[in-house]
Design a protein around this motif. Structure first.
Motif, PDB file in Angstrom:
ATOM      1  N   GLU A   1      14.863  23.090  15.080  1.00 12.06           N
ATOM      2  CA  GLU A   1      16.129  23.669  14.640  1.00 12.06           C
ATOM      3  C   GLU A   1      17.102  22.603  14.128  1.00 12.06           C
ATOM      4  N   ALA A   2      16.918  21.361  14.545  1.00 13.24           N
ATOM      5  CA  ALA A   2      17.776  20.268  14.081  1.00 13.24           C
ATOM      6  C   ALA A   2      17.311  19.685  12.748  1.00 13.24           C
ATOM      7  N   VAL A   3      16.138  20.129  12.265  1.00 10.18           N
ATOM      8  CA  VAL A   3      15.600  19.621  10.993  1.00 10.18           C
ATOM      9  C   VAL A   3      16.270  20.351   9.832  1.00 10.18           C
ATOM     10  N   ALA A   4      16.803  19.570   8.891  1.00  8.13           N
ATOM     11  CA  ALA A   4      17.460  20.166   7.719  1.00  8.13           C
ATOM     12  C   ALA A   4      16.459  20.553   6.648  1.00  8.13           C
ATOM     13  N   GLY A   5      15.283  19.936   6.664  1.00 11.51           N
ATOM     14  CA  GLY A   5      14.271  20.261   5.667  1.00 11.51           C
ATOM     15  C   GLY A   5      13.149  19.245   5.669  1.00 11.51           C
ATOM     16  N   ALA A   6      12.124  19.541   4.879  1.00 11.28           N
ATOM     17  CA  ALA A   6      10.959  18.668   4.750  1.00 11.28           C
ATOM     18  C   ALA A   6      10.807  18.243   3.305  1.00 11.28           C
ATOM     19  N   PHE A   7      10.068  17.163   3.085  1.00  6.12           N
ATOM     20  CA  PHE A   7       9.837  16.670   1.736  1.00  6.12           C
ATOM     21  C   PHE A   7       8.549  15.853   1.700  1.00  6.12           C
ATOM     22  N   VAL A   8       8.003  15.687   0.511  1.00  5.92           N
ATOM     23  CA  VAL A   8       6.857  14.805   0.321  1.00  5.92           C
ATOM     24  C   VAL A   8       7.370  13.375   0.220  1.00  5.92           C
ATOM     25  N   ALA A   9       6.643  12.446   0.810  1.00  8.88           N
ATOM     26  CA  ALA A   9       7.064  11.048   0.801  1.00  8.88           C
ATOM     27  C   ALA A   9       5.882  10.134   0.517  1.00  8.88           C
TER      28      ALA A   9
ATOM     29  N   VAL B   1       9.657   6.422  -0.135  1.00  7.50           N
ATOM     30  CA  VAL B   1      10.104   7.130  -1.341  1.00  7.50           C
ATOM     31  C   VAL B   1      10.119   8.613  -1.004  1.00  7.50           C
ATOM     32  N   ARG B   2      11.249   9.267  -1.238  1.00  8.74           N
ATOM     33  CA  ARG B   2      11.398  10.658  -0.826  1.00  8.74           C
ATOM     34  C   ARG B   2      11.628  11.576  -2.016  1.00  8.74           C
ATOM     35  N   SER B   3      11.071  12.779  -1.934  1.00  9.01           N
ATOM     36  CA  SER B   3      11.279  13.810  -2.944  1.00  9.01           C
ATOM     37  C   SER B   3      12.420  14.719  -2.487  1.00  9.01           C
ATOM     38  N   PRO B   4      12.858  15.675  -3.330  1.00 11.96           N
ATOM     39  CA  PRO B   4      13.935  16.579  -2.916  1.00 11.96           C
ATOM     40  C   PRO B   4      13.588  17.362  -1.658  1.00 11.96           C
ATOM     41  N   LEU B   5      14.611  17.655  -0.886  1.00  9.31           N
ATOM     42  CA  LEU B   5      14.455  18.345   0.386  1.00  9.31           C
ATOM     43  C   LEU B   5      14.176  19.830   0.166  1.00  9.31           C
ATOM     44  N   VAL B   6      13.242  20.365   0.936  1.00  7.66           N
ATOM     45  CA  VAL B   6      12.960  21.806   0.945  1.00  7.66           C
ATOM     46  C   VAL B   6      13.463  22.354   2.276  1.00  7.66           C
ATOM     47  N   ALA B   7      14.549  23.160   2.206  1.00  2.07           N
ATOM     48  CA  ALA B   7      15.172  23.653   3.433  1.00  2.07           C
ATOM     49  C   ALA B   7      14.294  24.665   4.168  1.00  2.07           C
ATOM     50  N   ASP B   8      13.610  25.509   3.425  1.00  2.00           N
ATOM     51  CA  ASP B   8      12.742  26.528   4.027  1.00  2.00           C
ATOM     52  C   ASP B   8      11.351  25.926   4.176  1.00  2.00           C
ATOM     53  N   TRP B   9      11.181  25.101   5.209  1.00  2.00           N
ATOM     54  CA  TRP B   9      10.019  24.222   5.289  1.00  2.00           C
ATOM     55  C   TRP B   9       8.915  24.702   6.223  1.00  2.00           C
TER      56      TRP B   9
ATOM     57  N   LYS C   1       0.851  -1.188   0.000  1.00  2.00           N
ATOM     58  CA  LYS C   1       0.000   0.000   0.000  1.00  2.00           C
ATOM     59  C   LYS C   1       0.886   1.237   0.000  1.00  2.00           C
ATOM     60  N   VAL C   2       0.321   2.360  -0.439  1.00  2.00           N
ATOM     61  CA  VAL C   2       1.044   3.626  -0.412  1.00  2.00           C
ATOM     62  C   VAL C   2       0.252   4.652   0.392  1.00  2.00           C
ATOM     63  N   GLU C   3       0.993   5.520   1.068  1.00  2.00           N
ATOM     64  CA  GLU C   3       0.409   6.634   1.789  1.00  2.00           C
ATOM     65  C   GLU C   3       1.129   7.914   1.392  1.00  2.00           C
ATOM     66  N   ALA C   4       0.405   9.008   1.259  1.00  2.00           N
ATOM     67  CA  ALA C   4       0.994  10.319   0.969  1.00  2.00           C
ATOM     68  C   ALA C   4       1.266  11.036   2.286  1.00  2.00           C
ATOM     69  N   GLU C   5       2.516  11.463   2.477  1.00  2.00           N
ATOM     70  CA  GLU C   5       2.920  12.025   3.756  1.00  2.00           C
ATOM     71  C   GLU C   5       3.892  13.193   3.569  1.00  2.00           C
ATOM     72  N   ILE C   6       4.034  13.986   4.616  1.00  2.00           N
ATOM     73  CA  ILE C   6       5.122  14.952   4.722  1.00  2.00           C
ATOM     74  C   ILE C   6       6.153  14.368   5.677  1.00  2.00           C
ATOM     75  N   ALA C   7       7.402  14.363   5.246  1.00  2.00           N
ATOM     76  CA  ALA C   7       8.479  13.804   6.058  1.00  2.00           C
ATOM     77  C   ALA C   7       9.581  14.835   6.253  1.00  2.00           C
ATOM     78  N   PHE C   8      10.521  14.499   7.122  1.00  2.00           N
ATOM     79  CA  PHE C   8      11.555  15.440   7.541  1.00  2.00           C
ATOM     80  C   PHE C   8      12.907  14.753   7.552  1.00  2.00           C
ATOM     81  N   ALA C   9      13.961  15.523   7.257  1.00  2.00           N
ATOM     82  CA  ALA C   9      15.323  15.019   7.351  1.00  2.00           C
ATOM     83  C   ALA C   9      16.057  15.826   8.424  1.00  2.00           C
ATOM     84  N   PHE C  10      16.807  15.133   9.255  1.00  2.00           N
ATOM     85  CA  PHE C  10      17.527  15.800  10.336  1.00  2.00           C
ATOM     86  C   PHE C  10      18.939  16.151   9.901  1.00  2.00           C
ATOM     87  N   GLY C  11      19.362  17.349  10.286  1.00  2.00           N
ATOM     88  CA  GLY C  11      20.672  17.845   9.896  1.00  2.00           C
ATOM     89  C   GLY C  11      21.731  17.693  10.965  1.00  2.00           C
TER      90      GLY C  11
END
Length: 256
Positions: free
Chosen positions: A122-130, A160-168, A93-103
């Motif tokens: 403040e430790a988050v480097a950015g967000a992305f669609v997943a 599955v991750r999309s490109p990171l958006v730093a200004d999230w 199954k697939v789910e549409a989500e917002i995810a985060f990458a830690f810097g």
């Protein structure tokens, strides 16, 4: 070896075998291997990961300010979009989500005091669609307990991750518009509806829970925090497309 560790290792072996064979474990056949508490469920997750590969991220579910739950995401099951993955062992199954990458790492403080929401953000480097990709190793009936599902990576197969958006921060809101299409069918078309309201809300609980348990968030880890509109079956040959307001669309194709 303690009885709790024996149970975690035994359940981990069964879950790994089910992954490889595409079989389903019946909850009522597991007896004493069913986790008695969150610590036992998480010990099973870590035992599975120790044999299958490193952890590259986490899924987390938290409603309100109640304690949440996490599931491990294996590093080799994190794919860059647009992704094409070949898999036919078991239905996904697939789910549409917002995810985060830690810097940066969040190892916990020496005095044990908790991180604040601002400190975690403040430790988050950015967000992305997943796309979170789901595959349960557990039979649907009898319905498995939440703790047993937690031991099974909370049903996670991959991400599955999309490109990171730093200004999230201005993009991650409770009222974002979300659309998910699977195989050309509209599966989700809604505004808001995230289980936590604000998709960033569970990050603080997760950071503090993992630090307290001794396997803290690290720079490079990704965290996905819950689906907009639930999980939807994807068949081999189908493509899923998710669009979340403010982010670029993301695509995932499942090959048989």
């Amino acid at each position: 070896m303690s009885e709790k560790l024996k149970s975690a290792t035994g359940l981990a072996d069964l879950l790994i075998d089910a992954r490889l064979k595409g079989e389903k474990l019946a909850a009522d056949a597991l007896g004493s291997l069913v986790p008695a508490d969150a610590a036992a469920a998480d010990a099973t997750q870590l035992a599975v990961a120790a044999k299958l590969g490193s952890i590259g991220g986490y899924k987390v579910l938290q409603v309100g300010n109640d304690p949440g739950g996490w599931g491990a995401i294996l590093a080799d099951r994190i794919f860059e979009a647009p992704a094409e993955v070949t898999y036919s062992t078991s239905p996904l199954k697939v789910e549409a989500e917002i995810a985060f990458a830690f810097g940066r790492d969040l190892p916990g403080r020496p005095d044990g005091t908790a991180y604040s929401a601002d400190e975690v953000a403040e430790a988050v480097a950015g967000a992305f669609v997943a796309f979170e990709i789901l595959e349960s190793r557990l039979a649907a009936e009898p319905r498995p307990s939440p703790l047993l599902s937690r031991a099974d990576f909370m049903g996670n197969w991959g991400l599955v991750r999309s490109p990171l958006v730093a200004d999230w921060r201005h993009l991650v809101r409770a009222d974002v518009a979300v659309r998910l299409e699977v195989g050309g069918r509209v599966a989700v078309d809604q505004r808001g509806g995230h289980p936590s309201g604000d998709p960033a809300h569970p990050l603080t609980w997760l950071a503090n829970a993992l630090a307290a348990d001794g396997h803290a968030l690290k720079a490079g880890d990704v965290v996905t925090t819950g689906a907009f509109g639930g999980g939807h079956a994807i068949e081999p040959g189908e493509t899923a497309v998710a669009t979340i307001e403010g982010f670029k669309p993301i695509r995932f194709t499942l090959r048989g």
